[in-house]
Design an enzyme around this catalytic site. Structure first.
Site, short mmCIF file in Angstrom:
data_model
loop_
_atom_site.label_atom_id
_atom_site.label_comp_id
_atom_site.label_asym_id
_atom_site.label_seq_id
_atom_site.Cartn_x
_atom_site.Cartn_y
_atom_site.Cartn_z
N THR A 193 0.84 -1.20 0.00
CA THR A 193 0.00 0.00 0.00
C THR A 193 0.87 1.25 0.00
OG1 THR A 193 -1.75 -1.15 1.14
CG2 THR A 193 -1.61 1.21 1.57
N ILE B 194 -13.27 -5.06 2.13
CA ILE B 194 -12.80 -3.68 2.30
C ILE B 194 -11.80 -3.69 3.45
CG2 ILE B 194 -13.51 -1.33 2.95
CD1 ILE B 194 -16.28 -2.04 1.64
N THR C 50 -0.31 1.29 7.10
CA THR C 50 -0.24 0.17 6.15
C THR C 50 -0.03 -1.12 6.94
OG1 THR C 50 1.15 -0.87 4.47
CG2 THR C 50 2.22 0.80 5.81
N GLY C 51 -0.41 -2.24 6.33
CA GLY C 51 -0.25 -3.53 7.00
C GLY C 51 -1.52 -4.35 6.90
N1 ASP Z 1 -3.67 -2.28 4.67
C1 ASP Z 1 -3.89 -2.83 3.35
C2 ASP Z 1 -5.11 -3.73 3.38
O1 ASP Z 1 -5.18 -4.59 4.23
C3 ASP Z 1 -2.72 -3.62 2.85
C4 ASP Z 1 -1.36 -2.98 2.99
O2 ASP Z 1 -1.19 -2.02 3.71
O3 ASP Z 1 -0.42 -3.45 2.33
O4 ASP Z 1 -5.95 -3.57 2.56
#
Ligand code: ASP
Length: 317
Positions: free
Chosen positions: A177, A206, A228-229
């Site tokens: 992300t 979502i 992010t995560g």
């Molecule tokens: N947070 C994002 C999700 O779970 C993924 C990411 O941050 O890489 O949609």
């Protein structure tokens, strides 16, 4: 106020093969976004520009190069917020290169904050966004990552790789992300976050990214955060909002609040993630509980960046 732009390119199990592409992409993004701020532009324009740069780059899980759901399709989502608490969020868009700009239009052209699904697509069409031919955002890497995910799932294996497996992995794997936080010369804060979600998600899933307080939050009286995560973890913990509340009520620095809150989240809910923070006085916070997170910022004509724990490289902006 001295302008600052801070960006991330996703927290997670980033493979060695992804590191240099991510670092190049993150530096390009922060330079593009900062050129807006340097010329007296707004924090809002700067974060949109930085995120658009990474949405075009297949090293990131946003726009082109997004993760695929179990149907092999891209469903993207994004949110943008400014420090006077105006915001726009979108989810379940497809075949649009810059979901962050659709989110900005929701903020500026509607009386609403969050649009999703086919009606959000219709809104984008009405706002003259280009709808690309079906599948245009799909990359070979994203297809390979989904095939690997489905293969492991069918064999009953964990779809999350162990550290040893990750080190051996030669394919690029998960992208990440993207997000940006900025403060401009007027002290206005803006935050933007954009994602394709996670590989192998159920269609219609979502994540945290378009949810205010989880993926994105900006408040001129405290600061701004992009996260992010693991989305299912981040949204239950309200990571962005908790970081800001800690700064506000406990008067701790952006770094202390970010580090403490990310660690606390992983302790409580196991899932990992990361966050980038700028306080209203321009102090920076960066922390991640995942293996890696690409980040970069420009302050005082210097570009600081890193991706592994403990990294702190500097070059001229
Ligand atoms: N947070 C994002 C999700 O779970 C993924 C990411 O941050 O890489 O949609």
């Amino acid at each position: 106020m001295e302008p600052i732009l801070l960006v991330h390119g996703g927290a997670g199990d980033i493979t060695n093969a992804r590191v240099s592409g991510k670092l190049d992409g993150i530096k390009t993004s922060v330079r593009r976004g900062f050129s807006v701020l340097k010329n007296g532009g707004s924090a809002l324009d700067a974060v949109e520009e930085a995120v658009r740069s990474m949405e075009l780059d297949e090293n990131f899980n946003a726009g082109y190069g997004s993760c695929l759901n179990t149907n092999g399709e891209v469903e993207v989502e994004a949110s943008i917020m400014i420090g006077d608490l105006k915001s726009g969020c979108v989810t379940l868009l497809h075949d649009i290169m810059h979901p962050i700009s659709v989110a900005r239009k929701v903020m500026e052209k509607t009386n609403h904050t969050f649009l999703g699904g086919e009606q959000a697509m219709q809104f984008a069409v009405n706002q003259n966004f280009e709808i690309l031919p079906k599948g245009s955002l799909i990359t070979q890497n994203a297809k390979d990552a989904l095939a690997e995910f489905l293969d492991r799932q069918s064999k009953g294996l964990d779809t999350i790789f162990s550290p040893t497996e990750l080190d051996k992995k030669e394919a690029p794997g998960e992208p990440g992300t993207v997000g940006a936080v900025a403060i401009d010369i007027h002290g206005n804060i803006a935050v933007a976050t954009s994602t394709g979600g996670i590989t192998g998600k159920i269609p219609g899933r979502i994540g945290d990214t378009p949810i205010l307080g989880s993926g994105t939050y900006a408040d001129n009286t405290i600061g701004g955060v992009s996260t992010t995560g693991h989305g299912e973890t981040l949204m239950r913990f309200n990571l962005a909002q908790r970081i800001l509340q800690k700064m506000f009520y406990e008067k701790v620095s952006a770094q202390e609040a970010t580090e403490f809150t990310v660690k606390e989240m992983t302790k409580r809910l196991v899932g990992t993630g990361g966050a980038i923070t700028i306080s209203k006085s321009g102090d920076i916070g960066i922390h991640f509980s995942s293996k890696r997170m690409a980040w970069a910022y420009i302050k005082s004509n210097k570009l600081f960046f890193g991706i592994n724990k403990g990294d702190s490289y500097v070059e001229s902006a």
